[in-house]
Design a protein around this motif. Structure first.
Motif, PDB file in Angstrom:
ATOM      1  N   MET A 103       0.843  -1.176   0.000  1.00 30.20           N
ATOM      2  CA  MET A 103       0.000   0.000   0.000  1.00 30.20           C
ATOM      3  C   MET A 103       0.885   1.234   0.000  1.00 30.20           C
ATOM      4  O   MET A 103       1.984   1.220   0.542  1.00 30.20           O
ATOM      5  CB  MET A 103      -0.902   0.002   1.223  1.00 30.20           C
ATOM      6  CG  MET A 103      -1.888  -1.138   1.237  1.00 30.20           C
ATOM      7  SD  MET A 103      -2.996  -1.103   2.629  1.00 30.20           S
ATOM      8  CE  MET A 103      -4.112   0.168   2.128  1.00 30.20           C
ATOM      9  N   HIS A 104       0.354   2.296  -0.556  1.00 31.00           N
ATOM     10  CA  HIS A 104       1.072   3.572  -0.600  1.00 31.00           C
ATOM     11  C   HIS A 104       0.277   4.597   0.190  1.00 31.00           C
ATOM     12  O   HIS A 104      -0.951   4.669   0.076  1.00 31.00           O
ATOM     13  CB  HIS A 104       1.226   4.050  -2.043  1.00 31.00           C
ATOM     14  CG  HIS A 104       1.969   3.095  -2.908  1.00 31.00           C
ATOM     15  ND1 HIS A 104       3.338   3.104  -2.994  1.00 31.00           N
ATOM     16  CD2 HIS A 104       1.547   2.087  -3.700  1.00 31.00           C
ATOM     17  CE1 HIS A 104       3.720   2.142  -3.815  1.00 31.00           C
ATOM     18  NE2 HIS A 104       2.658   1.513  -4.250  1.00 31.00           N
ATOM     19  N   THR A 161       2.844  11.262   2.002  1.00 27.58           N
ATOM     20  CA  THR A 161       3.950  11.545   2.926  1.00 27.58           C
ATOM     21  C   THR A 161       3.567  12.530   4.021  1.00 27.58           C
ATOM     22  O   THR A 161       4.299  12.665   4.995  1.00 27.58           O
ATOM     23  CB  THR A 161       5.163  12.107   2.165  1.00 27.58           C
ATOM     24  OG1 THR A 161       4.758  13.286   1.466  1.00 27.58           O
ATOM     25  CG2 THR A 161       5.708  11.083   1.192  1.00 27.58           C
TER      26      THR A 161
END
Length: 73
Positions: free
Chosen positions: A1-2, A5
Motif C-alpha cells: 500500500m502507498h 507523505t
C-alpha cells in the motif's frame, strides 16, 4: 500500500493499533486481537476501503482503465 507523505504520526499509530496474540483459554489456545493504541479508526477505515475496492474489482484494473478514469476526472 502507498500512503501520502504528509499523514500525521497518529495515523500510523492508529493503522498499527492492533496486534494478534495467542492466548490460553480454558478450551485451549486462541488468537485474539489486542489493541495497542487507543484509537484504531485509521485501521478500520483502511480495511473497509480495501474491501470496497476489491468488491468493485479495482485490483484488476489495467493501466488503460486507470487512464480512462483519470481522463474522466
Amino acid at each position: 500500500m502507498h500512503f501520502p507523505t504528509d499523514l500525521p504520526h497518529t495515523f500510523y499509530k492508529g493503522i498499527t493499533g492492533e496486534m494478534r496474540v495467542l492466548v490460553k483459554t480454558p478450551t485451549g489456545e486462541e488468537h485474539r486481537w489486542i489493541k495497542t493504541y487507543a484509537r484504531n479508526e485509521p485501521l478500520d477505515c483502511t480495511v473497509y476501503a480495501l474491501h470496497a475496492a476489491h468488491c468493485i474489482g479495482v485490483h484488476l484494473w489495467t493501466p488503460a482503465a486507470w487512464q480512462r478514469l483519470l481522463a474522466a476526472v
